[in-house]
Design a protein around this motif. Structure first.
Motif, PDB file in Angstrom:
ATOM      1  N   UNK A 130      40.015  33.353  51.350  1.00 49.89           N
ATOM      2  CA  UNK A 130      38.589  33.205  51.361  1.00 49.89           C
ATOM      3  C   UNK A 130      37.843  34.424  51.797  1.00 49.89           C
ATOM      4  N   UNK A 131      38.372  35.401  52.617  1.00 50.20           N
ATOM      5  CA  UNK A 131      37.725  36.505  52.727  1.00 50.20           C
ATOM      6  C   UNK A 131      37.692  37.377  51.561  1.00 50.20           C
ATOM      7  N   UNK A 132      38.747  37.437  50.664  1.00 48.91           N
ATOM      8  CA  UNK A 132      38.575  38.047  49.437  1.00 48.91           C
ATOM      9  C   UNK A 132      37.385  37.667  48.650  1.00 48.91           C
ATOM     10  N   UNK A 133      37.117  36.268  48.474  1.00 47.29           N
ATOM     11  CA  UNK A 133      36.253  35.776  47.679  1.00 47.29           C
ATOM     12  C   UNK A 133      34.814  36.141  48.187  1.00 47.29           C
ATOM     13  N   UNK A 134      34.572  36.152  49.479  1.00 45.82           N
ATOM     14  CA  UNK A 134      33.288  36.711  50.381  1.00 45.82           C
ATOM     15  C   UNK A 134      33.027  38.059  49.667  1.00 45.82           C
ATOM     16  N   UNK A 135      34.056  38.903  49.842  1.00 45.48           N
ATOM     17  CA  UNK A 135      33.725  40.355  49.528  1.00 45.48           C
ATOM     18  C   UNK A 135      33.645  40.659  48.189  1.00 45.48           C
ATOM     19  N   UNK A 136      34.289  39.773  47.450  1.00 49.33           N
ATOM     20  CA  UNK A 136      34.075  40.070  45.767  1.00 49.33           C
ATOM     21  C   UNK A 136      32.896  39.443  45.345  1.00 49.33           C
ATOM     22  N   UNK A 137      32.356  38.325  45.890  1.00 52.03           N
ATOM     23  CA  UNK A 137      30.982  38.019  45.674  1.00 52.03           C
ATOM     24  C   UNK A 137      29.757  39.010  45.925  1.00 52.03           C
ATOM     25  N   UNK A 138      29.811  39.469  47.316  1.00 51.48           N
ATOM     26  CA  UNK A 138      29.190  40.317  47.777  1.00 51.48           C
ATOM     27  C   UNK A 138      28.967  41.710  46.939  1.00 51.48           C
TER      28      UNK A 138
END
Length: 289
Positions: free
Chosen positions: A189-197
């Motif tokens: 979930x953390x990776x999705x947040x960073x990838x989208x940002x």
């Protein structure tokens, strides 16, 4: 001497006493406006040793002699409060006020005065608190614990406590806390947040709308349309301005060390109670179906 010992002392209903020698404790209390002197040191020694922990004074105005005596003989009855990961300060303090007959508005007032951020600073845990504790002392006690935890964690990871950088970690950790179905999912979930940002995409995550009093509210399409706050990540293209809830150590670790992935989407599989992660919108739509 009798006149001196009969003079009144103003005190809170319960007083916290740290471990230490009589002289150290007298100095500690003096620093907190109890106006004790070397004479009190000798009087206490005549009674015995001052107890550490929470002391129930039973009154807020005592003679100096009664105050010193209770430091050596009284103990406060204790209760428990539990802050679970993912809960908001608003809901938590409302429940504490209800359980211990405290004023919810005063609790929130002191919380907002003492907390460096609107939410997410209190540390999830079960705390023992003395019955009769005032709203101000309770919030100050919780904030002191939280400050120590956050500063020590930050120094362990980064070698220093940079408040602004740590607050950003807490914001991301709070979103992970609300969105992840399990601890194992948190790094993804953390990776999705960073990838989208990184791609300047809106986060579009329901969990960010579970802030404050909306902690347990089911997020609907209508709520997404109507909420114009900075917590609505369907409308803003950045992180929320503050954490949305209390966060666990696991969520903080995931915010600091996201998994390496190309995932940009995830959706909950109601059968497995886990999320399906995807790299493209077409994959995501297929998972939605």
């Amino acid at each position: 001497m009798l006149f001196y010992l009969s003079r009144p002392i103003d005190t809170s209903r319960v007083v916290y006493i740290p471990k230490g020698s009589v002289s150290e404790i007298i100095a500690y209390l003096s620093d907190r406006n109890f106006k004790l002197s070397i004479i009190d040191n000798f009087v206490v020694r005549a009674y015995g040793h001052i107890q550490s922990g929470w002391i129930d004074m039973r009154q807020t105005k005592l003679s100096r002699l009664d105050f010193l005596k209770r430091l050596t003989t009284a103990k406060a009855a204790m209760g428990e409060i539990t802050l679970v990961p993912g809960e908001t300060a608003e809901v938590f303090l409302r429940q504490v006020a209800k359980d211990y007959e405290l004023n919810h508005e005063i609790l929130l007032k002191y919380y907002y005065e003492l907390s460096p951020i609107k939410d997410g600073f209190l540390v999830p845990d079960t705390y023992k608190i003395p019955l009769g504790m005032s709203e101000h002392h309770l919030v100050r006690h919780l904030m002191q614990i939280a400050t120590n935890v956050h500063q020590n964690l930050s120094k362990k990871v980064y070698g220093e406590y940079n408040q602004r950088r740590w607050e950003k970690i807490l914001v991301i950790a709070s979103i992970i806390q609300k969105e992840a179905a399990s601890i194992d999912e948190m790094p993804l979930v953390s990776s999705v947040i960073y990838n989208r940002l990184e791609k300047r995409m809106k986060l579009q995550m329901d969990g960010t709308l579970n802030y404050g009093i909306y902690s347990h509210e089911k997020i609907t399409a209508q709520r997404i349309r109507q909420d114009d706050s900075e917590y609505n990540t369907y409308k803003i293209d950045a992180l929320p301005p503050a954490p949305i809830c209390a966060v666990s150590i696991d969520a903080i670790k995931a915010a600091i060390n996201p998994a390496k992935s190309d995932y940009l989407y995830f959706v909950l599989d109601r059968k497995t109670k886990k999320h399906r992660f995807s790299k493209t919108l077409s994959e995501h739509n297929a998972n939605m179906k």
